[in-house]
Write a protein that holds these residues in place. Structure first.
Motif, PDB file in Angstrom:
ATOM      1  N   PRO A 100       0.821  -1.228   0.000  1.00  0.00           N
ATOM      2  CA  PRO A 100       0.000   0.000   0.000  1.00  0.00           C
ATOM      3  C   PRO A 100       0.853   1.275   0.000  1.00  0.00           C
ATOM      4  CG  PRO A 100      -0.478  -1.399   1.932  1.00  0.00           C
ATOM      5  CD  PRO A 100       0.754  -1.897   1.298  1.00  0.00           C
ATOM      6  N   GLN A 101       2.001   1.242   0.678  1.00  0.00           N
ATOM      7  CA  GLN A 101       2.816   2.453   0.808  1.00  0.00           C
ATOM      8  C   GLN A 101       3.303   2.973  -0.536  1.00  0.00           C
ATOM      9  OE1 GLN A 101       3.019  -0.444   2.430  1.00  0.00           O
ATOM     10  NE2 GLN A 101       4.550  -0.339   4.049  1.00  0.00           N
ATOM     11  N   ALA A 102       3.522   2.058  -1.481  1.00  0.00           N
ATOM     12  CA  ALA A 102       4.119   2.453  -2.760  1.00  0.00           C
ATOM     13  C   ALA A 102       3.233   3.433  -3.518  1.00  0.00           C
ATOM     14  CB  ALA A 102       4.375   1.214  -3.616  1.00  0.00           C
ATOM     15  N   PHE A 103       1.955   3.476  -3.161  1.00  0.00           N
ATOM     16  CA  PHE A 103       1.050   4.384  -3.873  1.00  0.00           C
ATOM     17  C   PHE A 103       1.131   5.806  -3.326  1.00  0.00           C
ATOM     18  CE2 PHE A 103      -0.510   0.325  -5.155  1.00  0.00           C
ATOM     19  CZ  PHE A 103      -0.958   0.529  -6.443  1.00  0.00           C
ATOM     20  N   TRP A 104       1.971   6.008  -2.317  1.00  0.00           N
ATOM     21  CA  TRP A 104       2.174   7.346  -1.790  1.00  0.00           C
ATOM     22  C   TRP A 104       3.659   7.687  -1.932  1.00  0.00           C
ATOM     23  CZ3 TRP A 104      -1.440  10.663  -1.379  1.00  0.00           C
ATOM     24  CH2 TRP A 104      -1.185  11.887  -0.756  1.00  0.00           C
ATOM     25  N   PRO A 105       3.986   8.779  -2.649  1.00  0.00           N
ATOM     26  CA  PRO A 105       5.398   9.074  -2.916  1.00  0.00           C
ATOM     27  C   PRO A 105       6.218   9.237  -1.628  1.00  0.00           C
ATOM     28  CG  PRO A 105       3.949  10.518  -4.188  1.00  0.00           C
ATOM     29  CD  PRO A 105       3.079   9.764  -3.241  1.00  0.00           C
ATOM     30  N   GLN A 106       7.374   8.592  -1.603  1.00  0.00           N
ATOM     31  CA  GLN A 106       8.312   8.769  -0.497  1.00  0.00           C
ATOM     32  C   GLN A 106       9.274   9.893  -0.875  1.00  0.00           C
ATOM     33  OE1 GLN A 106       8.314   6.497   2.384  1.00  0.00           O
ATOM     34  NE2 GLN A 106       6.320   6.230   1.409  1.00  0.00           N
ATOM     35  N   ASP A 107       9.387  10.889  -0.004  1.00  0.00           N
ATOM     36  CA  ASP A 107      10.315  11.992  -0.267  1.00  0.00           C
ATOM     37  C   ASP A 107      10.026  12.579  -1.665  1.00  0.00           C
ATOM     38  OD1 ASP A 107      12.380  13.768  -0.216  1.00  0.00           O
ATOM     39  OD2 ASP A 107      13.979  12.272  -0.431  1.00  0.00           O
ATOM     40  N   PRO A 108       8.797  13.105  -1.877  1.00  0.00           N
ATOM     41  CA  PRO A 108       8.371  13.490  -3.225  1.00  0.00           C
ATOM     42  C   PRO A 108       9.246  14.579  -3.853  1.00  0.00           C
ATOM     43  CG  PRO A 108       6.798  14.259  -1.570  1.00  0.00           C
ATOM     44  CD  PRO A 108       7.775  13.394  -0.856  1.00  0.00           C
ATOM     45  N   GLY A 109       9.457  14.451  -5.153  1.00  0.00           N
ATOM     46  CA  GLY A 109      10.246  15.450  -5.876  1.00  0.00           C
ATOM     47  C   GLY A 109      10.322  15.091  -7.345  1.00  0.00           C
ATOM     48  N   TRP A 110      10.943  15.964  -8.110  1.00  0.00           N
ATOM     49  CA  TRP A 110      10.992  15.797  -9.566  1.00  0.00           C
ATOM     50  C   TRP A 110      12.301  15.178 -10.043  1.00  0.00           C
ATOM     51  CZ3 TRP A 110       6.385  16.378 -11.528  1.00  0.00           C
ATOM     52  CH2 TRP A 110       5.482  17.267 -10.923  1.00  0.00           C
ATOM     53  N   TYR A 111      13.099  14.684  -9.076  1.00  0.00           N
ATOM     54  CA  TYR A 111      14.441  14.229  -9.420  1.00  0.00           C
ATOM     55  C   TYR A 111      14.466  13.275 -10.622  1.00  0.00           C
ATOM     56  CZ  TYR A 111      18.758  11.578  -9.125  1.00  0.00           C
ATOM     57  OH  TYR A 111      19.921  10.944  -9.436  1.00  0.00           O
ATOM     58  N   TRP A 112      13.613  12.236 -10.590  1.00  0.00           N
ATOM     59  CA  TRP A 112      13.667  11.216 -11.651  1.00  0.00           C
ATOM     60  C   TRP A 112      13.207  11.768 -12.986  1.00  0.00           C
ATOM     61  CZ3 TRP A 112      16.733   7.504 -10.483  1.00  0.00           C
ATOM     62  CH2 TRP A 112      16.847   7.094  -9.153  1.00  0.00           C
ATOM     63  N   PHE A 113      12.278  12.733 -12.933  1.00  0.00           N
ATOM     64  CA  PHE A 113      11.838  13.356 -14.189  1.00  0.00           C
ATOM     65  C   PHE A 113      13.000  14.128 -14.817  1.00  0.00           C
ATOM     66  CE2 PHE A 113       7.953  12.411 -12.004  1.00  0.00           C
ATOM     67  CZ  PHE A 113       7.072  12.077 -13.015  1.00  0.00           C
ATOM     68  N   GLY A 114      13.771  14.802 -13.963  1.00  0.00           N
ATOM     69  CA  GLY A 114      14.958  15.506 -14.455  1.00  0.00           C
ATOM     70  C   GLY A 114      15.946  14.535 -15.080  1.00  0.00           C
ATOM     71  N   ARG A 115      16.110  13.381 -14.413  1.00  0.00           N
ATOM     72  CA  ARG A 115      17.029  12.368 -14.943  1.00  0.00           C
ATOM     73  C   ARG A 115      16.578  11.882 -16.329  1.00  0.00           C
ATOM     74  NH1 ARG A 115      19.923   8.776 -11.750  1.00  0.00           N
ATOM     75  NH2 ARG A 115      20.234   7.644 -13.701  1.00  0.00           N
ATOM     76  N   VAL A 116      15.275  11.711 -16.504  1.00  0.00           N
ATOM     77  CA  VAL A 116      14.752  11.252 -17.807  1.00  0.00           C
ATOM     78  C   VAL A 116      15.131  12.246 -18.902  1.00  0.00           C
ATOM     79  CG1 VAL A 116      12.670  10.809 -19.167  1.00  0.00           C
ATOM     80  CG2 VAL A 116      12.835   9.954 -16.827  1.00  0.00           C
ATOM     81  N   ILE A 117      14.845  13.528 -18.637  1.00  0.00           N
ATOM     82  CA  ILE A 117      15.136  14.563 -19.626  1.00  0.00           C
ATOM     83  C   ILE A 117      16.638  14.594 -19.919  1.00  0.00           C
ATOM     84  CG2 ILE A 117      15.013  17.049 -20.089  1.00  0.00           C
ATOM     85  CD1 ILE A 117      12.285  15.844 -19.920  1.00  0.00           C
ATOM     86  N   HIS A 118      17.431  14.393 -18.875  1.00  0.00           N
ATOM     87  CA  HIS A 118      18.874  14.487 -19.020  1.00  0.00           C
ATOM     88  C   HIS A 118      19.477  13.255 -19.696  1.00  0.00           C
ATOM     89  CE1 HIS A 118      23.110  14.370 -17.589  1.00  0.00           C
ATOM     90  NE2 HIS A 118      23.036  15.654 -17.890  1.00  0.00           N
ATOM     91  N   ASP A 119      18.987  12.071 -19.331  1.00  0.00           N
ATOM     92  CA  ASP A 119      19.628  10.835 -19.782  1.00  0.00           C
ATOM     93  C   ASP A 119      19.072  10.303 -21.101  1.00  0.00           C
ATOM     94  OD1 ASP A 119      20.865  11.126 -17.423  1.00  0.00           O
ATOM     95  OD2 ASP A 119      20.199   9.240 -16.514  1.00  0.00           O
ATOM     96  N   MET A 120      17.838  10.688 -21.432  1.00  0.00           N
ATOM     97  CA  MET A 120      17.215  10.133 -22.637  1.00  0.00           C
ATOM     98  C   MET A 120      16.955  11.243 -23.633  1.00  0.00           C
ATOM     99  SD  MET A 120      14.175   7.649 -21.436  1.00  0.00           S
ATOM    100  CE  MET A 120      14.461   6.496 -20.136  1.00  0.00           C
ATOM    101  N   PRO A 121      17.025  10.930 -24.930  1.00  0.00           N
ATOM    102  CA  PRO A 121      16.684  11.971 -25.922  1.00  0.00           C
ATOM    103  C   PRO A 121      15.171  12.154 -25.997  1.00  0.00           C
ATOM    104  CG  PRO A 121      17.293   9.938 -27.029  1.00  0.00           C
ATOM    105  CD  PRO A 121      17.453   9.680 -25.553  1.00  0.00           C
ATOM    106  N   PHE A 122      14.577  12.469 -24.842  1.00  0.00           N
ATOM    107  CA  PHE A 122      13.116  12.493 -24.760  1.00  0.00           C
ATOM    108  C   PHE A 122      12.513  13.463 -25.764  1.00  0.00           C
ATOM    109  CE2 PHE A 122       9.039  13.882 -23.055  1.00  0.00           C
ATOM    110  CZ  PHE A 122       8.433  12.660 -22.827  1.00  0.00           C
ATOM    111  N   PHE A 123      13.122  14.645 -25.882  1.00  0.00           N
ATOM    112  CA  PHE A 123      12.526  15.645 -26.774  1.00  0.00           C
ATOM    113  C   PHE A 123      12.726  15.289 -28.242  1.00  0.00           C
ATOM    114  CE2 PHE A 123      12.850  18.016 -22.788  1.00  0.00           C
ATOM    115  CZ  PHE A 123      11.522  18.398 -22.674  1.00  0.00           C
TER     116      PHE A 123
END
Lengths: 311, 294
Positions: free
Chosen positions: A82-105
């Motif tokens: 059940p806990q996994a459905f509530w963000p732990q230490d919420p933030g945008w860190y992983w979204f930043g990593r996606v933009i940085h590491d993948m040619p997302f755009f």
């Protein structure tokens, strides 16, 4: 429910207002029946919502989990039920990593170009063809119609091998054109336009012809402006289908920098980036964002119940 | 009904731009598959060599193909489940309740998400530490569940069927919803007056009126089940005994470079589809599956 009128109004008898349904001499018992009906409805309201919410949870839980995982900077709890459905230490860190590491755009740009080309070409081909089938008599019309019907029943996947060989014969493999071309002749688009063009008031078209307009002018200046709901529906559905197309671009595109989101993200997330679940889910959320935005605006068209998204 | 002033060939000019790509990329593949299925194809040299029915013999002896055929037929189990679930959802969202359009949108959501994107999420849901096992053990349905749903050959195909159900049920829900809204209100009211309970109204009024929609949805989901492939490709890649007919076509062509064998399997698939199409014409007549002359 206004959207139903756009494309299904011909199919469905208009629902009569409840008060006028049935004849007047039943009024007394009608009132009785309404009271009978309202009581369980009122009592059952929490039950009804419970049912709705339960199925909504069943439908949405993978996305809710993905969102929560993507937003959890600390990934330690993402596998706890059940806990996994509530963000732990919420933030945008992983979204930043996606933009940085993948040619997302780059993927986004490729998706936009290919989906845009598909929509424009599909409309440009389906509109005149649908108009001809609806408004003109020509030898082979019945045959063409039957052939279109028949091909609708065969899944497009059956054609991947021949189409791959055709396009590699032309030397077009690994190009946008190869990814787009097999998708632009939409039999379903022709059906939809034909259906709508047949319902247009004949006098208006006739009047334009009498005034000396050519068929081409009648089509684009009169018929199409009168058919925006159908054109819009076809455009939106083609856009979503093209945007979501995975198999065909995956078959014909080799260059990572030419891949649309569906292929690029899938390859990255099941390949080099699979090591971080957090990164994967953040990327999934980013990839879903454009579709969700489009759906939020146009959902009435989708829920109107006529369109086939199989293309 | 030729229109005055319309040249005889105008119609062809209107149809031709559509017809060219349609012929090349939708019709030609059907013929090309048949031709190719009788050939050995060498991609590097682009040469073909007649081999008679050798590809079909290969198919008939192939364990993979047999399994693909079996799995594609097993996938048909989704069809009745899909109808029941879609009809139930449609009845649920047919109610006039505050916020009902939100729920409709939520139920439809999986339909508009790309199969590859949804597939990646579900790979993690089906993970042995994933949320499916989490729900099962948390709710006490199966304490300590730790099944690798996509890695276990006994269950992997059923897991992909579950995914397919989840992904597509919203589509059929919308079709049923449109059908339900066409059920004449007066008919239901009359049954109500005659003392029919909710279940009887559903059984004796709603369902008979929905017959054409039920047929349409059954037909579409039958084809959908037989062509199950992309969900397999993104979830298991064909591993864990989940290969289907089209997965076999894809693997033979793009993993095994046996284009002739792939084409032969595609021909088998086409025949199955045309049989269903013929059945469709018998069921729905010339008006086509959409219930009217489209």
């Amino acid at each position: 429910m206004g959207a139903e009128q756009i494309t299904t109004s011909h199919d469905m008898p208009t629902q009569p207002p409840v008060v006028t349904a049935g004849s007047g001499n039943h009024n007394g018992s009608r009132n009785g029946s309404w009271r009978n009906r309202r009581w369980p409805a009122w009592l059952g309201l929490p039950v009804r919502y419970a049912g709705l919410i339960f199925f909504a949870a069943v439908t949405a839980f993978p996305f809710l989990w993905a969102l929560s995982v993507g937003l959890s900077v600390d990934p330690s709890g993402i596998w706890q039920f059940p806990q996994a459905f509530w963000p732990q230490d919420p933030g945008w860190y992983w979204f930043g990593r996606v933009i940085h590491d993948m040619p997302f755009f780059t993927y986004l740009k490729n998706s936009l170009i290919m989906a845009g080309m598909t929509v424009v070409a599909t409309l440009a081909l389906a509109i005149p063809a649908g108009y001809a089938l609806a408004q003109m008599e020509f030898a082979g019309r019945k045959l063409l119609f039957g052939v279109l019907l028949a091909t609708l029943m065969v899944p497009m996947e059956v054609g991947i091998v021949p189409n791959f060989l055709t396009l590699s014969g032309l030397g077009w493999i690994d190009s946008y054109a190869a990814a787009v071309l097999p998708n632009i002749a939409s039999a379903f688009g022709v059906f939809l336009m034909k259906q709508y063009f047949e319902e247009l008031p004949g006098e208006v078209l006739e009047a334009a012809r009498v005034d000396g307009a050519s068929e081409w002018q009648v089509l684009w200046r009169i018929a199409v402006p009168m058919s925006w709901p159908a054109v819009g529906t076809l455009a939106i559905f083609t856009l979503v289908t093209a945007w979501n197309d995975y198999l065909w671009p995956a078959v014909v595109l080799y260059d990572r920098m030419k891949m649309p989101i569906t292929v690029g993200i899938f390859n990255d997330l099941t390949g080099p980036f699979a090591v971080s679940t957090s990164l994967v889910m953040a990327a999934i959320m980013l990839a879903m964002l454009p579709v969700l935005a489009c759906f939020a605006i146009t959902q009435r068209l989708f829920l109107a119940g006529v369109m086939d998204t199989r293309a | 009904m030729a229109k005055p002033g319309v040249h005889r060939y105008t119609a062809y000019l209107f149809v031709l731009p559509f017809l060219l790509p349609f012929a090349v990329f939708s019709l030609w593949p059907l013929l090309y598959n048949v031709w190719l299925s009788l050939m050995d194809y060498f991609l590097a040299e682009r040469i073909t060599a007649w081999n008679g029915l050798a590809n079909y013999v290969t198919l008939s002896e192939s364990e993979w193909f047999a399994q693909g055929l079996k799995n594609s037929l097993l996938f048909l189990l989704v069809v009745p489940l899909m109808q029941a679930a879609a009809l139930a959802l449609a009845l649920l969202v047919q109610q006039k309740l505050r916020g009902i359009s939100f729920f409709r949108a939520v139920y439809y959501l999986p339909v508009i998400i790309a199969v590859s994107i949804a597939g990646v999420v579900w790979r993690y849901v089906f993970h042995y530490e994933g949320m499916l096992n989490g729900v099962l053990s948390f709710t006490g349905l199966w304490p300590g569940a730790a099944v690798d749903w996509l890695g276990e050959p006994k269950v992997a195909l059923y897991a992909t069927m579950l995914f397919s159900l989840w992904k597509n049920v919203g589509y059929y829900m919308v079709l049923y919803l449109a059908g339900l809204q066409a059920v004449p209100r007066a008919l239901i009211d009359a049954a109500h007056l005659d003392g029919a309970g909710p279940w009887q109204r559903l059984r004796h009024v709603t369902l008979p009126t929905l017959r054409p929609v039920i047929l349409l949805c059954t037909l579409l989901s039958t084809i959908g089940a037989l062509k199950a492939f992309q969900e397999i490709l993104v979830l298991t890649g064909g591993r864990s005994d989940t290969i289907t007919l089209l997965m076999f076509v894809y693997s033979a062509a793009f993993r095994g470079q046996s284009f002739g064998v792939a084409a032969a399997a595609a021909v088998v698939m086409m025949v199955v589809c045309f049989v269903i199409a013929a059945a469709q014409f018998r069921l729905f007549g010339q008006k086509g599956i959409w219930g009217r002359e489209v």
